[in-house]
Design a protein around this motif. Structure first.
Motif, PDB file in Angstrom:
ATOM      1  N   ARG A  59      -8.375  -1.777  -0.043  1.00 36.26           N
ATOM      2  CA  ARG A  59      -8.221  -3.144   0.440  1.00 36.26           C
ATOM      3  C   ARG A  59      -9.410  -4.039   0.115  1.00 36.26           C
ATOM      4  NH1 ARG A  59      -4.487  -4.251   4.344  1.00 36.26           N
ATOM      5  NH2 ARG A  59      -3.308  -2.537   5.245  1.00 36.26           N
ATOM      6  N   GLN A 178       7.099  -0.472  -1.397  1.00 34.79           N
ATOM      7  CA  GLN A 178       6.324  -1.078  -2.472  1.00 34.79           C
ATOM      8  C   GLN A 178       4.890  -0.632  -2.341  1.00 34.79           C
ATOM      9  OE1 GLN A 178       8.101  -5.045  -1.311  1.00 34.79           O
ATOM     10  NE2 GLN A 178       7.294  -5.535  -3.333  1.00 34.79           N
ATOM     11  N   TYR A 180       0.920  -0.488  -2.603  1.00 37.44           N
ATOM     12  CA  TYR A 180      -0.125  -1.502  -2.728  1.00 37.44           C
ATOM     13  C   TYR A 180      -1.228  -0.955  -3.613  1.00 37.44           C
ATOM     14  CZ  TYR A 180      -4.013  -4.545  -1.507  1.00 37.44           C
ATOM     15  OH  TYR A 180      -5.066  -5.397  -1.568  1.00 37.44           O
ATOM     16  N   GLN A 184      -4.721  -6.304  -5.328  1.00 38.15           N
ATOM     17  CA  GLN A 184      -3.496  -7.085  -5.171  1.00 38.15           C
ATOM     18  C   GLN A 184      -3.531  -7.867  -3.861  1.00 38.15           C
ATOM     19  OE1 GLN A 184      -0.045  -4.633  -4.790  1.00 38.15           O
ATOM     20  NE2 GLN A 184       1.393  -6.261  -5.333  1.00 38.15           N
ATOM     21  N   PRO A 186      -2.225  -8.596  -0.586  1.00 38.06           N
ATOM     22  CA  PRO A 186      -1.296  -7.846   0.274  1.00 38.06           C
ATOM     23  C   PRO A 186      -0.127  -8.692   0.755  1.00 38.06           C
ATOM     24  CG  PRO A 186      -3.427  -8.140   1.348  1.00 38.06           C
ATOM     25  CD  PRO A 186      -3.578  -8.623  -0.052  1.00 38.06           C
ATOM     26  N   ILE A 189       3.314  -8.354  -0.804  1.00 32.65           N
ATOM     27  CA  ILE A 189       4.224  -7.310  -0.318  1.00 32.65           C
ATOM     28  C   ILE A 189       4.642  -7.619   1.113  1.00 32.65           C
ATOM     29  CG2 ILE A 189       4.433  -4.863   0.220  1.00 32.65           C
ATOM     30  CD1 ILE A 189       2.373  -4.378  -2.016  1.00 32.65           C
ATOM     31  N   LEU A 279       1.326  -1.954   5.153  1.00 32.79           N
ATOM     32  CA  LEU A 279       1.429  -1.690   3.719  1.00 32.79           C
ATOM     33  C   LEU A 279       1.667  -0.198   3.529  1.00 32.79           C
ATOM     34  CD1 LEU A 279      -1.479  -3.859   2.307  1.00 32.79           C
ATOM     35  CD2 LEU A 279       0.945  -4.386   2.397  1.00 32.79           C
TER      36      LEU A 279
END
Lengths: 341, 559
Positions: A59, A178, A180, A184, A186, A189, A279
């Motif tokens: 993250r 999906q 992660y 990206q 978050p 998603i 996620l």
């Protein structure tokens, strides 16, 4: 007269509470060992961001970029014994000071003792943002104005603290469908949120509002709403040495920091923390966290999640809204720009 | 043709000197003479840096630095001394404007000069008599001139308030100098040379200065009052766009205001955020010769700021959230839209919900506050806005439940109610002007009568429901009622149900004129009279149903 005595007693009690929490934090200061501290290079007017993290390597890249873009000047991380390389990643960043601890998250009041200590030591005089790695601040006009514009305006308007409740975000299918990947956004998603099922109660003693609701309350705590996790947060405060966070960033002392709402019908300024908790990484995390038992109220929340995850939890409903921007949130009444036109 | 117009600028600043320097440069490059006053408390190093950065400009003067406290006479002194320097050193200056480091010229300075030339002899200074309340925001009016204000409000608020209170108590009143009529207005004025020098060289200036020294916020009254004494023509408005919020703090302008500012055609606007680089890069902006003579029109920008002030003061009705949580009766609107509460109808008409849904432009729910379920229209598990259908969740915050439902839905909401349902909101709904409440009292007796529970239980429940409904009626008949309420007794209602239903449909969808169509199927009411008599015989006096004959035939005796 009785009321006055009552409120004086309450004030004394809160003062004692605040000093006790501060004292705890100061006594535990040795628990956080500096790894690399760059505080001397930080300008006096920089906005500081305080984070506790454990194994959040995936993250962190997006997290740091997000808050750099908003205008955070320096990050102060407490790394709670990570083993996924996140500490090394943080050390590569030029605007991160890092502390490390190997002691219990729970015994340190879920990390708040560590953060209170760092706030005490380095936060004074700065606007300080205290968030988790899965929380993303959205405030009014954030698409055109920086966090500096907000804090400058709050300083000139004599506003000391900025409320931003947690807005739980979730994906459209099953959680984890999906995957992660690092870097990206978050919210690509977890795009959905609950628009209007929030329950508000006022906490008379501390003066803060206690907000519960959203997808977690309706999915896991429908029959026991009083046990649903709190969503109210006050993450941005112009720090002073005598301030302390009491329960996560849900409330702070002195009491005035919690009075971020208007009681005469007007609206004050507020934002949200988009909470990208649900996620793909959440599934591994919640079984791990349940075993560690290092979370609030015996990780009750995680027990509920992992029960639900057994049968492929989907949080999306026909009433969910897809996140667009802060104007959408203001229109829905989740945030307000107050008089910051 | 008179001599060309030349602008002099009294430039006041205390921080953000780098931005202030670039503002000075804009004024200077537009042909104005500038006299700069920098607060003495600004560090010498920064002051020197500013002097350095402007060293290449001529027509720039530096006034003696004083300490300026907000709302104190020192602000006036700074203005006076800078203005005096301009008048003395630049005999060709025809107008003097006051500006600060946060005043951004939106249009080229020559357009402002041209505007002044087209209105010769006019003093642009907002100047409102202090007797008529309304100019100040959150401050004192005439009292500003009738008491002594020796200490700074910003720094010593306690002492300040105490002094004002003390003077009020002992009735201390200052005499306003003869010939002066106190006026208030924005400190960002633009005066002609004649008026300004008349003010500065007034033979009684010493007397006036002594008087204003201890009045409150003299920078908003000194020139405004004295201009009334000397000016031949006052245009009471400021050429500088400056808006204040409800706390008297100026609004701050950001990059996203650029378009709006450009359209306002104002000459100068304040206060801009020093980090708003888009504004600094864009303005002053030349909109072309076709627009060179535009009149300033700040109406649009003022509307937007007015809307923000209203939102801060009154908020959006029916909204309860993290930064708006009004106390009881301070809501400025308890709910966001209209809704209707219907009590007793589902007890009489089993299919009432569907019947009504087909006839009104509204969402018709079942019993939203039923003890064992939340009966949203269509009975979904998750209601509008994501509201849970668990009664425990609803009862945890019933106010939030109802207000969220009403605010999130587009159509008006209609729901059924009964004495059996949760009663937390009785007072809330009755005191809400958005509510339409229609009650058939005693209707709850009908399903009880048709139930096959033992009579003892029926009697007990009837007693309880009657107690609750009597309590409801006390509320519905109190003097605090704000809702639109109508109440019928059961006997009264069943004597003409079609007509009353017609009226209810019409009330819920104003403007519609429903056809005389099929009323919904009514439950069998034949035995009501006898059933009520049985309750009476069991010692319970039914009080809400109206008159039903106890016996209609010999047969009834045997039921």
């Amino acid at each position: 007269m009785a009321i006055r005595i009552g409120s004086t007693l309450n004030a004394l009690r809160l003062r004692a509470t605040r000093q006790w929490y501060l004292g705890r934090a100061l006594r535990r200061r040795k628990q956080v060992q500096p790894v690399r501290v760059l505080m001397k290079t930080v300008p006096r007017d920089a906005i500081l961001c305080f984070v506790t993290q454990r194994n959040e390597a995936v993250r962190l890249p997006f997290f740091l970029d997000y808050y750099r873009n908003l205008g955070v000047g320096h990050f102060l991380f407490v790394d709670n014994n990570s083993d996924d390389g996140s500490a090394d990643f943080l050390l590569k960043q030029k605007d991160v000071s890092l502390w490390r601890t190997t002691t219990s998250y729970k015994a340190a009041r879920f990390g708040m003792d560590w953060i209170n200590w760092l706030l005490f030591r380095y936060g004074t005089g700065h606007w300080c943002l205290t968030v988790d790695p899965d929380e993303f601040l959205v405030f009014p006009h954030c698409d055109t104005r920086s966090l500096q514009a907000l804090t400058h305006w709050m300083s000139t308007s004599a506003i000391k603290s900025f409320p931003a409740m947690l807005l739980d975000m979730y994906p459209d299918g099953r959680i984890g469908d999906q995957p992660y990947r690092a870097g990206q956004n978050p919210m690509e998603i977890a795009r959905y949120f609950d628009p209007a099922n929030y329950m508000v109660h006022k906490n008379g003693r501390y003066g803060n509002l206690w907000i519960q609701g959203g997808p977690r309350a309706r999915s896991f705590f429908g029959r026991t709403p009083e046990r649903a996790p709190a969503l109210n947060k006050i993450p941005l405060i112009r720090w002073k040495r005598n301030y302390a966070y009491i329960s996560s960033t849900h409330m702070a002392l002195p009491r005035a920091l919690n009075i971020v709402y208007d009681e005469d019908g007007g609206e004050r300024i507020s934002g949200v923390l988009l909470h990208a908790k649900f996620l793909s990484s959440f599934i591994e995390k919640s079984s791990e966290e349940m075993e560690r038992g290092e979370h609030y109220a015996d990780s009750q929340e995680y027990q509920a999640y992992s029960a639900a995850l057994q049968d492929d939890m989907t949080l999306l409903t026909g009433e969910s809204r897809e996140f667009e921007d802060w104007r959408q949130l203001e229109h829905l009444g989740l945030i307000s720009s107050g008089n910051w036109a | 043709m008179t001599a060309p117009t030349r602008l002099g600028v009294v430039f006041l600043c205390h921080d953000e000197l780098a931005v202030a320097s670039s503002m000075v440069r804009i004024w200077h490059d537009g042909g104005a003479a500038v006299a700069i006053h920098v607060d003495r408390r600004t560090r010498g190093k920064r002051y020197n840096a500013m002097c350095q950065s402007l060293a290449d400009l001529d027509n720039v003067e530096w006034a003696d630095r004083r300490e300026c406290d907000w709302g104190m006479f020192s602000m006036v002194e700074a203005t006076q001394s800078a203005a005096a320097i301009l008048l003395e050193n630049y005999p060709d200056v025809t107008h003097v404007i006051v500006a600060s480091g946060s005043c951004l010229p939106l249009r080229p300075v020559r357009e402002l000069c041209d505007y002044l030339a087209r209105h010769p002899g006019v003093d642009f200074i907002e100047s409102v008599t202090a007797m008529d309340v309304g100019w100040t925001v959150g401050g004192l009016n005439i009292e500003r001139f009738e008491r002594y204000y020796p200490v700074s409000w910003r720094k010593r608020r306690m002492l300040f308030d105490w002094l004002v209170q003390a003077q009020r108590r002992i009735g201390l009143r200052r005499r306003i100098p003869r010939g002066l009529v106190p006026h208030l207005g924005s400190q960002w004025w633009c005066l002609t040379r004649e008026t300004l020098s008349a003010i500065l060289t007034d033979p009684r200036r010493g007397e006036f200065d002594r008087y204003f020294r201890w009045s409150w916020i003299p920078d908003e009254s000194y020139f405004q009052t004295l201009a009334r004494r000397h000016s031949t023509r006052i245009e009471s408005r400021s050429l500088t766009l400056a808006n204040f919020d409800d706390q008297g703090k100026p609004y701050i302008l950001y990059g996203d205001h650029a378009e709006m500012l450009a359209l306002s055609r104002c000459f100068v606007a304040r206060k801009f955020w020093p980090g708003a680089t888009e504004l600094l890069a864009r303005f002053p902006e030349d909109a072309g010769p076709a627009h060179a003579q535009d009149e300033p029109d700040p109406a649009h920008i003022e509307r937007i700021i007015g809307a923000a002030v209203m939102r801060r003061r009154l908020g959006r009705p029916g909204l309860y959230m993290q930064s708006r949580f009004p106390k009881k009766d301070r809501e400025n609107g308890k709910t966001a839209g209209s809704y209707a509460v219907l009590q007793g109808f589902t007890d009489l008409f089993p299919d009432f919900e569907h019947w009504l849904q087909a006839r009104v432009d509204a969402d018709v729910h079942g019993h939203l506050f039923a003890p064992d379920a939340v009966e949203f229209a269509g009975r979904p598990e998750i209601g509008p806005g994501g509201l849970s259908s668990h009664p425990e969740t609803r009862d945890y915050d019933p106010f939030g439940f109802l207000t969220s439902l009403i605010r999130i839905t587009d159509r008006s909401q209609v729901f059924q109610y009964a004495p059996r349902d949760a009663q937390d909101l009785s007072w809330f709904m009755v005191t809400d002007p958005n509510a339409t409440i229609r009650v058939v009292t005693g209707a709850w007796i009908v399903p009880l009568m048709h139930s096959d529970m033992p009579f003892d239980d029926v009697r007990r429940i009837a007693a309880k429901l009657q107690r609750i409904e009597l309590g409801q009626l006390d509320i519905l008949r109190s003097v605090w009622v704000k809702a639109d309420v109508e109440v019928w007794e059961l006997a009264d209602f069943v004597s003409r149900p079609a007509a009353i239903l017609q009226r209810i449909v019409r009330d819920l969808t104003p403007g519609s004129w429903p056809l005389y169509d099929q009323p919904p199927v009514l439950r069998d009411l034949d035995q009501v009279g006898r059933f009520l008599q049985r309750l009476r015989n069991a010692g319970l006096q039914p009080r809400l149903m109206g008159d039903f004959p106890a016996t209609r035939s010999e047969q009834d005796w045997h039921v």
